[in-house]
Design a protein around this motif. Structure first.
Motif, PDB file in Angstrom:
ATOM      1  N   THR A 215      24.392  -4.409 -18.954  1.00 63.19           N
ATOM      2  CA  THR A 215      23.120  -5.073 -18.659  1.00 63.19           C
ATOM      3  C   THR A 215      22.888  -6.366 -19.423  1.00 63.19           C
ATOM      4  OG1 THR A 215      21.981  -3.759 -20.336  1.00 63.19           O
ATOM      5  CG2 THR A 215      22.022  -2.880 -18.088  1.00 63.19           C
ATOM      6  N   VAL A 216      23.802  -6.789 -20.276  1.00 56.00           N
ATOM      7  CA  VAL A 216      23.595  -8.019 -21.042  1.00 56.00           C
ATOM      8  C   VAL A 216      23.676  -9.230 -20.111  1.00 56.00           C
ATOM      9  CG1 VAL A 216      26.026  -8.345 -21.699  1.00 56.00           C
ATOM     10  CG2 VAL A 216      24.211  -9.254 -23.166  1.00 56.00           C
ATOM     11  N   THR A 217      22.783 -10.192 -20.314  1.00 56.67           N
ATOM     12  CA  THR A 217      22.843 -11.418 -19.529  1.00 56.67           C
ATOM     13  C   THR A 217      23.882 -12.351 -20.140  1.00 56.67           C
ATOM     14  OG1 THR A 217      21.163 -12.567 -20.834  1.00 56.67           O
ATOM     15  CG2 THR A 217      20.381 -11.246 -18.949  1.00 56.67           C
ATOM     16  N   ALA A 218      24.354 -13.295 -19.335  1.00 61.65           N
ATOM     17  CA  ALA A 218      25.341 -14.260 -19.816  1.00 61.65           C
ATOM     18  C   ALA A 218      24.773 -15.058 -20.992  1.00 61.65           C
ATOM     19  CB  ALA A 218      25.766 -15.198 -18.690  1.00 61.65           C
ATOM     20  N   LYS A 219      23.502 -15.426 -20.907  1.00 61.40           N
ATOM     21  CA  LYS A 219      22.863 -16.207 -21.971  1.00 61.40           C
ATOM     22  C   LYS A 219      22.837 -15.434 -23.285  1.00 61.40           C
ATOM     23  CE  LYS A 219      18.520 -18.549 -23.068  1.00 61.40           C
ATOM     24  NZ  LYS A 219      17.737 -17.863 -24.059  1.00 61.40           N
ATOM     25  N   VAL A 220      22.431 -14.182 -23.228  1.00 63.54           N
ATOM     26  CA  VAL A 220      22.333 -13.365 -24.441  1.00 63.54           C
ATOM     27  C   VAL A 220      23.718 -13.095 -25.018  1.00 63.54           C
ATOM     28  CG1 VAL A 220      21.681 -11.089 -25.318  1.00 63.54           C
ATOM     29  CG2 VAL A 220      20.099 -12.367 -23.861  1.00 63.54           C
ATOM     30  N   LEU A 221      24.696 -12.812 -24.171  1.00 63.46           N
ATOM     31  CA  LEU A 221      26.048 -12.579 -24.673  1.00 63.46           C
ATOM     32  C   LEU A 221      26.618 -13.843 -25.300  1.00 63.46           C
ATOM     33  CD1 LEU A 221      28.433 -10.750 -25.138  1.00 63.46           C
ATOM     34  CD2 LEU A 221      29.196 -11.232 -22.792  1.00 63.46           C
ATOM     35  N   THR A 222      26.374 -14.989 -24.684  1.00 67.26           N
ATOM     36  CA  THR A 222      26.835 -16.259 -25.255  1.00 67.26           C
ATOM     37  C   THR A 222      26.228 -16.481 -26.628  1.00 67.26           C
ATOM     38  OG1 THR A 222      27.149 -17.261 -23.078  1.00 67.26           O
ATOM     39  CG2 THR A 222      26.835 -18.774 -24.923  1.00 67.26           C
ATOM     40  N   GLU A 223      24.918 -16.265 -26.762  1.00 69.79           N
ATOM     41  CA  GLU A 223      24.246 -16.429 -28.059  1.00 69.79           C
ATOM     42  C   GLU A 223      24.787 -15.444 -29.088  1.00 69.79           C
ATOM     43  OE1 GLU A 223      20.127 -15.958 -27.087  1.00 69.79           O
ATOM     44  OE2 GLU A 223      19.978 -17.946 -26.179  1.00 69.79           O
ATOM     45  N   THR A 224      24.992 -14.207 -28.675  1.00 67.12           N
ATOM     46  CA  THR A 224      25.506 -13.180 -29.586  1.00 67.12           C
ATOM     47  C   THR A 224      26.893 -13.557 -30.076  1.00 67.12           C
ATOM     48  OG1 THR A 224      24.201 -11.461 -28.495  1.00 67.12           O
ATOM     49  CG2 THR A 224      26.102 -10.732 -29.797  1.00 67.12           C
ATOM     50  N   LEU A 225      27.769 -13.974 -29.162  1.00 68.06           N
ATOM     51  CA  LEU A 225      29.129 -14.351 -29.550  1.00 68.06           C
ATOM     52  C   LEU A 225      29.136 -15.591 -30.438  1.00 68.06           C
ATOM     53  CD1 LEU A 225      30.929 -13.602 -26.186  1.00 68.06           C
ATOM     54  CD2 LEU A 225      31.287 -12.404 -28.366  1.00 68.06           C
ATOM     55  N   ARG A 226      28.260 -16.549 -30.159  1.00 68.80           N
ATOM     56  CA  ARG A 226      28.160 -17.741 -31.027  1.00 68.80           C
ATOM     57  C   ARG A 226      27.724 -17.349 -32.433  1.00 68.80           C
ATOM     58  NH1 ARG A 226      25.196 -21.675 -26.883  1.00 68.80           N
ATOM     59  NH2 ARG A 226      27.035 -22.365 -25.773  1.00 68.80           N
ATOM     60  N   ASP A 227      26.703 -16.489 -32.515  1.00 65.77           N
ATOM     61  CA  ASP A 227      26.221 -16.041 -33.821  1.00 65.77           C
ATOM     62  C   ASP A 227      27.304 -15.266 -34.566  1.00 65.77           C
ATOM     63  OD1 ASP A 227      23.764 -17.177 -33.253  1.00 65.77           O
ATOM     64  OD2 ASP A 227      22.774 -15.266 -32.795  1.00 65.77           O
ATOM     65  N   MET A 228      27.990 -14.399 -33.864  1.00 63.01           N
ATOM     66  CA  MET A 228      29.038 -13.604 -34.497  1.00 63.01           C
ATOM     67  C   MET A 228      30.212 -14.476 -34.938  1.00 63.01           C
ATOM     68  SD  MET A 228      28.986 -10.168 -32.099  1.00 63.01           S
ATOM     69  CE  MET A 228      30.157  -9.256 -33.120  1.00 63.01           C
ATOM     70  N   THR A 229      30.521 -15.510 -34.155  1.00 64.14           N
ATOM     71  CA  THR A 229      31.582 -16.445 -34.534  1.00 64.14           C
ATOM     72  C   THR A 229      31.154 -17.247 -35.756  1.00 64.14           C
ATOM     73  OG1 THR A 229      32.346 -16.588 -32.244  1.00 64.14           O
ATOM     74  CG2 THR A 229      33.003 -18.368 -33.715  1.00 64.14           C
ATOM     75  N   ARG A 230      29.917 -17.727 -35.741  1.00 62.27           N
ATOM     76  CA  ARG A 230      29.381 -18.480 -36.872  1.00 62.27           C
ATOM     77  C   ARG A 230      29.417 -17.659 -38.152  1.00 62.27           C
ATOM     78  NH1 ARG A 230      23.535 -18.420 -36.297  1.00 62.27           N
ATOM     79  NH2 ARG A 230      23.928 -16.407 -37.256  1.00 62.27           N
ATOM     80  N   ASP A 231      29.109 -16.366 -38.047  1.00 62.91           N
ATOM     81  CA  ASP A 231      29.042 -15.500 -39.216  1.00 62.91           C
ATOM     82  C   ASP A 231      30.401 -14.930 -39.617  1.00 62.91           C
ATOM     83  OD1 ASP A 231      26.323 -15.958 -39.344  1.00 62.91           O
ATOM     84  OD2 ASP A 231      25.783 -14.092 -38.338  1.00 62.91           O
TER      85      ASP A 231
END
Length: 122
Positions: A52-68
């Motif tokens: 159920t994750v939207t593309a926008k939310v998954l993109t933000e999550t992956l960016r945050d996880m990559t940043r961290d």
């Protein structure tokens, strides 16, 4: 000496526990970690596994996880683009924590739901 804030005190954002929910407490972070345990995955595959994750939310999550430093973004520099995401060692270090949270939830879910039902009907 106590580390808990008193009423009216602000929590120091540099405190590791204050930052924890923002770094790894997001709704999708744990799910992404579990999804990447078997190895690198492409964005579309992750999205399909997560449901159920939207593309926008998954993109933000992956960016945050990559940043961290929890996930590495692997760009294969091909045409068409081929990008995969992979857990880092830091990301893998979350697995015991996620397992503990899952075990706690398994043990207490029925109790939590019962409290929730009583709270909304009473």
């Amino acid at each position: 000496m106590t580390t808990e804030p008193r009423a009216g005190e602000r929590i120091d954002p540099a405190c590791p526990m204050a930052a924890f929910p923002f770094q790894v407490g997001g709704k999708w972070t744990g799910m992404v970690v579990v999804s990447l345990l078997d190895g690198p995955q492409r964005f579309g595959d992750l999205r399909q596994v997560l449901g159920t994750v939207t593309a926008k939310v998954l993109t933000e999550t992956l960016r945050d996880m990559t940043r961290d430093g929890l996930v590495t973004r692997l760009d294969h520099r091909t045409n068409p683009p081929h990008v995969e995401y992979e857990l880092t060692e830091l990301g893998r270090s979350l697995v015991p924590l996620i397992d503990s949270m899952r075990e706690w939830s398994d043990r207490h879910l029925a109790e939590l739901l019962a409290h929730r039902r009583r709270s909304t009907t009473g």
